[in-house]
Design a protein around this motif. Structure first.
Motif, short mmCIF file in Angstrom:
data_model
loop_
_atom_site.label_atom_id
_atom_site.label_comp_id
_atom_site.label_asym_id
_atom_site.label_seq_id
_atom_site.Cartn_x
_atom_site.Cartn_y
_atom_site.Cartn_z
N PHE A 1 0.74 8.85 0.44
CA PHE A 1 2.03 8.71 1.07
C PHE A 1 3.24 8.34 -0.07
O PHE A 1 4.60 8.26 0.30
CB PHE A 1 2.38 7.87 2.10
CG PHE A 1 1.69 6.42 2.04
CD1 PHE A 1 2.14 5.73 1.11
CD2 PHE A 1 0.33 6.47 2.46
CE1 PHE A 1 1.72 4.41 0.96
CE2 PHE A 1 -0.34 5.33 2.15
CZ PHE A 1 0.35 4.18 1.45
N MET B 1 7.78 -4.57 -4.92
CA MET B 1 7.74 -3.33 -4.20
C MET B 1 8.31 -2.08 -4.99
O MET B 1 8.26 -0.99 -4.22
CB MET B 1 8.28 -3.70 -2.93
CG MET B 1 7.67 -4.67 -2.04
SD MET B 1 8.26 -4.76 -0.37
CE MET B 1 7.50 -6.28 0.11
N GLY C 1 4.55 0.78 -9.13
CA GLY C 1 3.28 0.17 -9.50
C GLY C 1 2.72 -0.79 -8.73
O GLY C 1 3.19 -1.23 -7.47
N GLU C 2 1.22 -1.20 -9.27
CA GLU C 2 0.84 -2.05 -8.45
C GLU C 2 0.72 -3.61 -9.03
O GLU C 2 0.18 -3.63 -10.19
CB GLU C 2 -0.75 -1.73 -8.16
CG GLU C 2 -1.83 -2.55 -7.53
CD GLU C 2 -1.41 -3.37 -6.36
OE1 GLU C 2 -0.96 -2.71 -5.44
OE2 GLU C 2 -1.33 -4.56 -6.30
N SER D 1 3.84 -7.49 -3.17
CA SER D 1 3.11 -6.52 -2.24
C SER D 1 1.90 -5.79 -3.05
O SER D 1 2.04 -5.51 -4.05
CB SER D 1 4.03 -5.37 -1.94
OG SER D 1 3.50 -4.55 -0.91
N THR D 2 0.95 -5.98 -2.45
CA THR D 2 -0.44 -5.41 -3.09
C THR D 2 -1.11 -4.15 -2.06
O THR D 2 -1.14 -4.42 -0.83
CB THR D 2 -1.32 -6.40 -3.62
OG1 THR D 2 -2.59 -5.67 -4.02
CG2 THR D 2 -1.94 -7.30 -2.45
N CYS D 3 -1.63 -3.36 -2.66
CA CYS D 3 -2.60 -2.54 -1.81
C CYS D 3 -3.75 -3.11 -1.65
O CYS D 3 -4.72 -2.37 -0.76
CB CYS D 3 -2.72 -1.18 -2.31
SG CYS D 3 -3.61 -1.29 -4.04
N SER E 1 -0.33 -4.20 2.18
CA SER E 1 -0.05 -2.83 2.38
C SER E 1 -1.48 -2.47 3.17
O SER E 1 -2.40 -1.93 2.89
CB SER E 1 -0.13 -1.68 1.24
OG SER E 1 1.27 -2.20 0.81
N HIS F 1 -1.69 -0.21 6.47
CA HIS F 1 -1.42 1.03 6.98
C HIS F 1 -2.43 1.55 7.94
O HIS F 1 -2.30 2.60 8.07
CB HIS F 1 -1.21 2.00 5.82
CG HIS F 1 -0.27 1.40 4.88
ND1 HIS F 1 0.89 0.96 5.11
CD2 HIS F 1 -0.17 1.62 3.50
CE1 HIS F 1 1.83 0.63 4.16
NE2 HIS F 1 1.15 0.90 3.12
N GLU G 1 2.12 -4.97 5.71
CA GLU G 1 3.08 -3.67 5.79
C GLU G 1 2.00 -2.56 6.41
O GLU G 1 1.21 -2.29 6.22
CB GLU G 1 3.26 -3.29 4.55
CG GLU G 1 4.75 -4.21 3.99
CD GLU G 1 5.10 -3.80 2.40
OE1 GLU G 1 4.14 -4.15 1.61
OE2 GLU G 1 6.24 -3.41 2.39
N SER H 1 3.11 1.38 7.27
CA SER H 1 3.98 2.57 7.21
C SER H 1 3.34 3.49 8.46
O SER H 1 2.29 3.97 8.39
CB SER H 1 4.00 3.39 5.91
OG SER H 1 4.57 2.17 4.97
N LEU I 1 7.70 6.02 7.68
CA LEU I 1 7.23 6.58 6.50
C LEU I 1 8.53 7.65 5.92
O LEU I 1 9.13 8.08 6.72
CB LEU I 1 6.09 7.46 6.80
CG LEU I 1 5.56 8.19 5.62
CD1 LEU I 1 4.79 7.36 4.66
CD2 LEU I 1 5.10 9.86 5.69
N ASN I 2 8.84 7.16 4.56
CA ASN I 2 9.89 8.03 3.99
C ASN I 2 9.12 9.14 3.55
O ASN I 2 8.32 9.01 2.61
CB ASN I 2 10.32 7.18 2.99
CG ASN I 2 11.34 6.17 3.72
OD1 ASN I 2 12.18 6.19 4.32
ND2 ASN I 2 11.01 4.88 3.20
N CYS J 1 11.53 2.91 0.53
CA CYS J 1 10.12 2.54 -0.06
C CYS J 1 9.36 3.75 -0.18
O CYS J 1 9.21 4.80 0.50
CB CYS J 1 9.26 2.03 1.30
SG CYS J 1 9.64 0.32 1.36
N GLY J 2 8.51 3.58 -1.16
CA GLY J 2 7.86 4.71 -1.79
C GLY J 2 8.40 6.12 -2.27
O GLY J 2 7.91 7.19 -2.72
#
Ligand code: SAH
Length: 350
Positions: free
Chosen positions: A114, A156, A159-160, A191-193, A214, A216, A256, A258, A289-290, A333-334
């Motif tokens: 996303f 945020m 990048g991660e 913020s991390t995935c 993150s 989701h 987070e 989304s 979600l954007n 975001c995103g």
């Protein structure tokens, strides 16, 4: 590429100046100038020392290329790095202060379905000084007397951060250092995935920033559909790492989430999420979600978002819905991406 002065801590800068035969007070002058967001050539120091330094170090490694101002007051910044790459930053203005969203990599290799930052893959990691200089620049522009221009920082942007662990760790050390810009760790969110081993490393760092994950989706299967990293680490492993982080820092962690149409925000998902997180020292931050034009995934209406939030609240979770900010300037975001002005850069090099 030359080296970057903003990569250095005050102690490192002091040894550098001393190695050039400079007196310690010159290091302080230099450091103060850098912390005020200045380029080397704008800092009032001994010209000989400046000339020596500029042989090896970039004058201004993170240049403000362009500023977009949103109708809602937020601002998107395009920063040009010394090698021509571009990263984006966003400043959001709230009653309690200004929050800056910072990029840690040019592009990203996490591949979340996303997100715009990952569309072109990872170009390169930023150095700690390139991350710090984004903050120094925006802070200097918004400073009012003794009042800081940037009060809160969220990692945020593109990048991660935990995929660029060492630079991110040095950035956190230098941005919280006394005598520098000195932003409190409590006012910083990372913020991390969900890179599990690095969450443990972050916990050991001794800088108690707010850990944001993150998530989701409440299930591994659901996460795997939209986040390739979920093939590597399970939600159970992430939760264990979060608890370790909580044990070390005493800081409640944040998820987070989304909201993606038809994907993760129906009633069964709300129940699964509640069961997963109930009783944990955590907070859930919902984001609508954007939509990113290259991506198929769709967002939900405000009404649907409130309905999902209501279900989580009824289930006993601490939850908020994040306001969408800066979408008119591609700053939501995103939406941050490294793509802009690749062309002029190529032209100027050729
Ligand atoms: N790499 C970090 C930071 C990324 S951006 C991470 O994955 O957490 C910060 C948040 O924005 C993440 O939660 C990310 O999943 C979310 N995000 C990315 N693209 C988005 C989009 N198009 N709409 C809403 N949120 C998005």
């Amino acid at each position: 590429m030359k080296k970057i002065l903003q990569d250095l801590s005050f102690a490192q800068l002091k040894s550098l100046v001393e190695s050039y035969g400079g007196l310690p007070f010159r290091a302080k002058q230099l450091y103060d100038g850098l912390m005020r967001g200045k380029a080397l050539s704008q800092i009032n120091i001994n010209p000989e020392l400046r000339a020596r330094l500029s042989e090896e170090y970039e004058d201004d490694p993170v240049k403000t290329e362009k500023i977009f101002r949103s109708a809602d007051g937020s601002e998107k910044y395009l920063f040009r790095l010394a090698d021509g790459n571009i990263v984006e930053g966003v400043l959001m203005k709230y009653k309690y202060g200004n929050t800056q969203c910072v990029s840690t990599q040019v592009g990203c290799r996490m591949g979340c379905k996303f997100c715009a930052s990952t569309l072109g893959g990872l170009v390169r990691n930023l150095t700690s000084g390139e991350i710090l200089a984004q903050v120094l620049k925006i802070n200097a522009m918004h400073e009012k007397g003794k009042e800081r221009g940037v009060t809160n920082i969220v990692l945020m942007g593109s990048g991660e951060p935990l995929d660029n662990f060492d630079a991110t760790a040095d950035f956190l050390k230098n941005v919280t250092a006394e005598g520098g810009i000195n932003v409190s760790a409590r006012n910083i969110s990372l913020s991390t995935c969900g890179l599990v081993p690095q969450i443990y490393k972050l916990a050991e760092l001794g800088i108690p920033v707010n850990l944001t994950i993150s998530l989701h989706s409440p299930t591994d299967e659901g996460r795997r559909r939209i986040m390739p990293v979920a093939n590597k680490y399970s939600i159970a492993e992430i939760l264990k790492a979060c608890d370790f982080y909580f044990g070390k820092t005493g800081r409640r962690y944040i998820f987070e989430y989304s909201l993606i149409k038809g994907e993760n925000c129906d009633k069964p998902r709300a129940e699964q999420l509640t069961a997963l997180l109930k009783g944990r020292p955590c907070h859930v931050n919902l984001i609508r979600l954007n939509e990113v034009k290259e991506r198929e995934l769709k967002g939900v209406s405000e009404k649907e978002a409130y309905r999902f939030m209501g279900l989580l609240k009824d289930g006993g979770l601490s939850v908020t819905l994040r306001r969408i900010i800066g979408s008119d300037i591609g700053g939501a975001c995103g939406q941050l991406r490294a793509g802009y002005i690749n062309t002029p850069y190529k032209n100027s090099e050729e």
